[in-house]
Design a protein around this motif. Structure first.
Motif, PDB file in Angstrom:
ATOM      1  N   ASN A  90       0.483  -1.416   0.176  1.00 41.12           N
ATOM      2  CA  ASN A  90       0.155  -0.145   0.017  1.00 41.12           C
ATOM      3  C   ASN A  90       1.093   1.648  -0.074  1.00 41.12           C
ATOM      4  OD1 ASN A  90       0.769   0.632   2.136  1.00 41.12           O
ATOM      5  ND2 ASN A  90      -1.025  -0.241   3.728  1.00 41.12           N
ATOM      6  N   LYS A  91       0.615   2.261   0.260  1.00 41.25           N
ATOM      7  CA  LYS A  91       0.930   3.791  -0.041  1.00 41.25           C
ATOM      8  C   LYS A  91       1.851   3.530   1.218  1.00 41.25           C
ATOM      9  CE  LYS A  91      -2.743   5.999  -2.457  1.00 41.25           C
ATOM     10  NZ  LYS A  91      -3.391   7.427  -2.500  1.00 41.25           N
ATOM     11  N   LYS A  92       1.262   3.112   2.021  1.00 44.16           N
ATOM     12  CA  LYS A  92       2.856   3.210   3.635  1.00 44.16           C
ATOM     13  C   LYS A  92       3.956   2.725   3.524  1.00 44.16           C
ATOM     14  CE  LYS A  92      -1.223   4.093   6.498  1.00 44.16           C
ATOM     15  NZ  LYS A  92      -1.959   3.745   8.113  1.00 44.16           N
ATOM     16  N   GLY A  93       4.156   1.726   2.240  1.00 44.29           N
ATOM     17  CA  GLY A  93       5.564   0.407   2.468  1.00 44.29           C
ATOM     18  C   GLY A  93       4.890  -0.231   3.250  1.00 44.29           C
ATOM     19  N   GLU A  94       3.794  -0.673   3.177  1.00 45.03           N
ATOM     20  CA  GLU A  94       3.715  -1.695   4.310  1.00 45.03           C
ATOM     21  C   GLU A  94       2.485  -3.112   3.389  1.00 45.03           C
ATOM     22  OE1 GLU A  94       2.438   0.425   8.539  1.00 45.03           O
ATOM     23  OE2 GLU A  94       0.646  -0.513   6.988  1.00 45.03           O
ATOM     24  N   LEU A  95       2.658  -4.220   2.923  1.00 42.41           N
ATOM     25  CA  LEU A  95       2.318  -5.287   2.654  1.00 42.41           C
ATOM     26  C   LEU A  95       0.703  -5.089   3.144  1.00 42.41           C
ATOM     27  CD1 LEU A  95       4.761  -7.968   2.549  1.00 42.41           C
ATOM     28  CD2 LEU A  95       3.720  -7.437   0.748  1.00 42.41           C
ATOM     29  N   SER A  96      -0.290  -5.106   1.432  1.00 41.97           N
ATOM     30  CA  SER A  96      -1.591  -5.124   2.524  1.00 41.97           C
ATOM     31  C   SER A  96      -2.171  -6.833   2.392  1.00 41.97           C
ATOM     32  CB  SER A  96      -2.250  -4.223   1.188  1.00 41.97           C
ATOM     33  OG  SER A  96      -4.241  -4.597   1.726  1.00 41.97           O
ATOM     34  N   TYR A  97      -1.980  -7.416   3.569  1.00 37.98           N
ATOM     35  CA  TYR A  97      -3.064  -8.925   3.602  1.00 37.98           C
ATOM     36  C   TYR A  97      -3.906  -8.747   3.504  1.00 37.98           C
ATOM     37  CZ  TYR A  97       1.809  -9.533   5.501  1.00 37.98           C
ATOM     38  OH  TYR A  97       3.541  -9.625   5.503  1.00 37.98           O
ATOM     39  N   ASP A  98      -4.916  -7.682   3.544  1.00 37.06           N
ATOM     40  CA  ASP A  98      -6.835  -7.985   2.742  1.00 37.06           C
ATOM     41  C   ASP A  98      -6.372  -7.603   1.421  1.00 37.06           C
ATOM     42  OD1 ASP A  98      -7.046  -7.789   5.608  1.00 37.06           O
ATOM     43  OD2 ASP A  98      -7.827  -5.200   5.686  1.00 37.06           O
ATOM     44  N   LEU A  99      -6.253  -7.339   1.161  1.00 34.41           N
ATOM     45  CA  LEU A  99      -5.989  -6.846  -0.811  1.00 34.41           C
ATOM     46  C   LEU A  99      -5.586  -8.736  -1.047  1.00 34.41           C
ATOM     47  CD1 LEU A  99      -5.745  -5.547  -3.369  1.00 34.41           C
ATOM     48  CD2 LEU A  99      -3.911  -4.580  -2.741  1.00 34.41           C
ATOM     49  N   LEU A 100      -4.205  -8.702  -0.402  1.00 34.55           N
ATOM     50  CA  LEU A 100      -3.345  -9.902  -0.915  1.00 34.55           C
ATOM     51  C   LEU A 100      -4.958 -10.739  -0.928  1.00 34.55           C
ATOM     52  CD1 LEU A 100       0.089 -11.417   0.186  1.00 34.55           C
ATOM     53  CD2 LEU A 100      -1.914 -13.029   0.382  1.00 34.55           C
ATOM     54  N   ASN A 101      -4.847 -11.137   0.409  1.00 31.97           N
ATOM     55  CA  ASN A 101      -6.060 -12.327   0.637  1.00 31.97           C
ATOM     56  C   ASN A 101      -7.681 -12.475  -0.134  1.00 31.97           C
ATOM     57  OD1 ASN A 101      -5.896 -14.753   3.685  1.00 31.97           O
ATOM     58  ND2 ASN A 101      -4.344 -12.654   3.902  1.00 31.97           N
ATOM     59  N   LYS A 102      -7.890 -11.005  -0.164  1.00 31.43           N
ATOM     60  CA  LYS A 102      -9.265 -10.580  -0.793  1.00 31.43           C
ATOM     61  C   LYS A 102      -9.176 -11.417  -2.773  1.00 31.43           C
ATOM     62  CE  LYS A 102     -12.434  -7.343  -3.406  1.00 31.43           C
ATOM     63  NZ  LYS A 102     -12.880  -6.010  -2.606  1.00 31.43           N
ATOM     64  N   ASP A 103      -7.512 -11.035  -3.435  1.00 31.59           N
ATOM     65  CA  ASP A 103      -7.228 -11.505  -4.425  1.00 31.59           C
ATOM     66  C   ASP A 103      -7.181 -12.822  -4.378  1.00 31.59           C
ATOM     67  OD1 ASP A 103      -6.875 -11.326  -7.119  1.00 31.59           O
ATOM     68  OD2 ASP A 103      -4.492 -10.921  -6.687  1.00 31.59           O
ATOM     69  N   PHE A 104      -6.318 -13.771  -4.147  1.00 34.38           N
ATOM     70  CA  PHE A 104      -6.089 -15.035  -3.426  1.00 34.38           C
ATOM     71  C   PHE A 104      -7.705 -15.651  -3.193  1.00 34.38           C
ATOM     72  CE2 PHE A 104      -1.709 -16.135  -2.877  1.00 34.38           C
ATOM     73  CZ  PHE A 104      -1.191 -15.125  -3.452  1.00 34.38           C
ATOM     74  N   ILE A 105      -8.611 -15.102  -2.464  1.00 33.54           N
ATOM     75  CA  ILE A 105      -9.651 -15.936  -2.221  1.00 33.54           C
ATOM     76  C   ILE A 105     -10.506 -15.762  -3.648  1.00 33.54           C
ATOM     77  CG2 ILE A 105     -12.280 -15.047  -1.132  1.00 33.54           C
ATOM     78  CD1 ILE A 105     -10.456 -14.562   1.642  1.00 33.54           C
ATOM     79  N   GLN A 106     -10.226 -14.686  -4.440  1.00 35.46           N
ATOM     80  CA  GLN A 106     -11.408 -14.380  -5.389  1.00 35.46           C
ATOM     81  C   GLN A 106     -10.498 -15.599  -6.680  1.00 35.46           C
ATOM     82  OE1 GLN A 106     -10.748 -10.878  -7.622  1.00 35.46           O
ATOM     83  NE2 GLN A 106     -12.898 -11.072  -8.734  1.00 35.46           N
ATOM     84  N   PHE A 107      -9.960 -15.680  -6.602  1.00 30.78           N
ATOM     85  CA  PHE A 107      -9.228 -16.568  -7.246  1.00 30.78           C
ATOM     86  C   PHE A 107     -10.098 -18.379  -7.205  1.00 30.78           C
ATOM     87  CE2 PHE A 107      -5.588 -20.158  -7.199  1.00 30.78           C
ATOM     88  CZ  PHE A 107      -6.144 -20.596  -9.059  1.00 30.78           C
ATOM     89  N   ALA A 108      -9.727 -18.824  -5.272  1.00 31.10           N
ATOM     90  CA  ALA A 108     -10.288 -19.783  -5.116  1.00 31.10           C
ATOM     91  C   ALA A 108     -11.519 -19.980  -5.868  1.00 31.10           C
ATOM     92  CB  ALA A 108      -9.872 -19.351  -3.848  1.00 31.10           C
ATOM     93  N   ASN A 109     -12.441 -18.941  -5.412  1.00 32.02           N
ATOM     94  CA  ASN A 109     -13.986 -18.880  -6.057  1.00 32.02           C
ATOM     95  C   ASN A 109     -14.237 -19.387  -7.375  1.00 32.02           C
ATOM     96  OD1 ASN A 109     -15.055 -18.779  -3.160  1.00 32.02           O
ATOM     97  ND2 ASN A 109     -14.734 -17.103  -3.151  1.00 32.02           N
ATOM     98  N   SER A 110     -13.262 -18.778  -8.179  1.00 32.39           N
ATOM     99  CA  SER A 110     -13.644 -19.106  -9.806  1.00 32.39           C
ATOM    100  C   SER A 110     -12.942 -20.038 -10.446  1.00 32.39           C
ATOM    101  CB  SER A 110     -12.808 -17.443 -10.048  1.00 32.39           C
ATOM    102  OG  SER A 110     -11.603 -17.494 -10.209  1.00 32.39           O
ATOM    103  N   SER A 111     -12.093 -20.881 -10.041  1.00 32.24           N
ATOM    104  CA  SER A 111     -11.450 -21.813 -10.155  1.00 32.24           C
ATOM    105  C   SER A 111     -11.638 -23.753  -9.933  1.00 32.24           C
ATOM    106  CB  SER A 111      -9.699 -21.964  -9.098  1.00 32.24           C
ATOM    107  OG  SER A 111      -9.570 -23.223  -9.406  1.00 32.24           O
ATOM    108  N   LYS A 112     -12.191 -24.460 -11.331  1.00 29.25           N
ATOM    109  CA  LYS A 112     -12.977 -25.207 -11.351  1.00 29.25           C
ATOM    110  C   LYS A 112     -11.467 -26.669 -10.529  1.00 29.25           C
ATOM    111  CE  LYS A 112     -15.204 -24.599 -15.237  1.00 29.25           C
ATOM    112  NZ  LYS A 112     -15.585 -24.658 -17.248  1.00 29.25           N
ATOM    113  N   ILE A 113     -10.065 -25.965 -10.975  1.00 29.53           N
ATOM    114  CA  ILE A 113      -9.286 -27.117 -10.138  1.00 29.53           C
ATOM    115  C   ILE A 113      -9.813 -27.122  -8.653  1.00 29.53           C
ATOM    116  CG2 ILE A 113      -7.062 -27.554  -9.816  1.00 29.53           C
ATOM    117  CD1 ILE A 113      -6.716 -26.771 -12.447  1.00 29.53           C
ATOM    118  N   VAL A 114      -9.552 -25.796  -7.744  1.00 31.56           N
ATOM    119  CA  VAL A 114     -10.152 -25.773  -6.863  1.00 31.56           C
ATOM    120  C   VAL A 114     -11.257 -26.389  -6.597  1.00 31.56           C
ATOM    121  CG1 VAL A 114     -10.769 -24.392  -4.655  1.00 31.56           C
ATOM    122  CG2 VAL A 114      -8.926 -23.681  -6.456  1.00 31.56           C
TER     123      VAL A 114
END
Length: 218
Positions: free
Chosen positions: A128-152
């Motif tokens: 994020n703009k503070k130079g911190e890893l945004s774990y909320d953004l990371l998890n949101k992106d990974f969860i979105q992928f998980a819910n759309s993946s046929k393999i998952v």
């Protein structure tokens, strides 16, 4: 040295950073005062999240509240390969300093992970703009992928383990971020461990919870 960037403290006249320690399962927070060459070191208690001061750290110079502030300010800051530091009253220089119980030579695998294309891709994508890893953004992106993946979806239907499902999600997302289709599970594990070392609650806590929900619905 593998450490985060320096942060300035308000509790005492000092700066601080997180650093990897000799024990690969541990990380520490280092405080450098402007008025003394002696650094202060505390390890991070994973169970409580509190700093555990090293035995030879004088509490009058390095109060526990200063370490708590240092932990808060460095929470989420990514690791990078940086030179050792020592402070003077007016300058910060990259010169050697003796660190109690700290890593003089970082493990090769730690250096490789921090300097890897994959780790840098995660830092670039989710900082994020503070130079911190945004774990909320990371998890949101990974969860979105998980819910759309046929393999998952198939893995969930077959009652695969939470760990196997998460490993697949993380590996595929890392491959997509870097266009590296030869990423091994060992490399993936090291990257996750490095992310966990600076995450205040575990980097994939939300993703793990979503995987458990997916499994429970089956």
């Amino acid at each position: 040295m593998i450490r985060t960037k320096l942060v300035e403290l308000s509790t005492i006249e000092a700066v601080a950073y997180r650093q990897k320690l000799r024990d690969p399962s541990k990380s520490g927070v280092v405080i450098l005062r402007y008025d003394t060459d002696q650094p202060g070191l505390a390890t991070i208690n994973k169970a409580s999240g509190e700093p555990d001061l090293a035995a030879n750290v004088p509490a009058d110079l390095f109060p526990v509240d200063a370490f708590r502030e240092a932990l808060e300010l460095t929470s989420g800051l990514p690791y990078s390969k940086r030179g050792k530091v020592r402070l003077t009253a007016t300058t910060t220089t990259s010169v050697p300093t003796n660190m109690p119980d700290a890593a003089e030579d970082d493990a090769p695998e730690d250096l490789e992970t921090v300097c890897s294309q994959e780790y840098e891709a995660i830092v670039a994508a989710y900082t994020n703009k503070k130079g911190e890893l945004s774990y909320d953004l990371l998890n949101k992106d990974f969860i979105q992928f998980a819910n759309s993946s046929k393999i998952v979806s198939n893995m969930v239907a077959e009652k695969a383990s939470e760990e196997d499902i998460r490993n697949h999600i993380v590996k595929v997302k890392l491959e997509a971020l870097t266009n590296n289709r030869e990423l091994s599970m060992g490399q993936t594990k090291l990257i996750v461990e490095m992310l966990d070392a600076v995450s205040p609650k575990g980097v994939f806590r939300e993703l793990n919870a979503e995987i458990r929900r997916m499994l429970a619905r089956r």
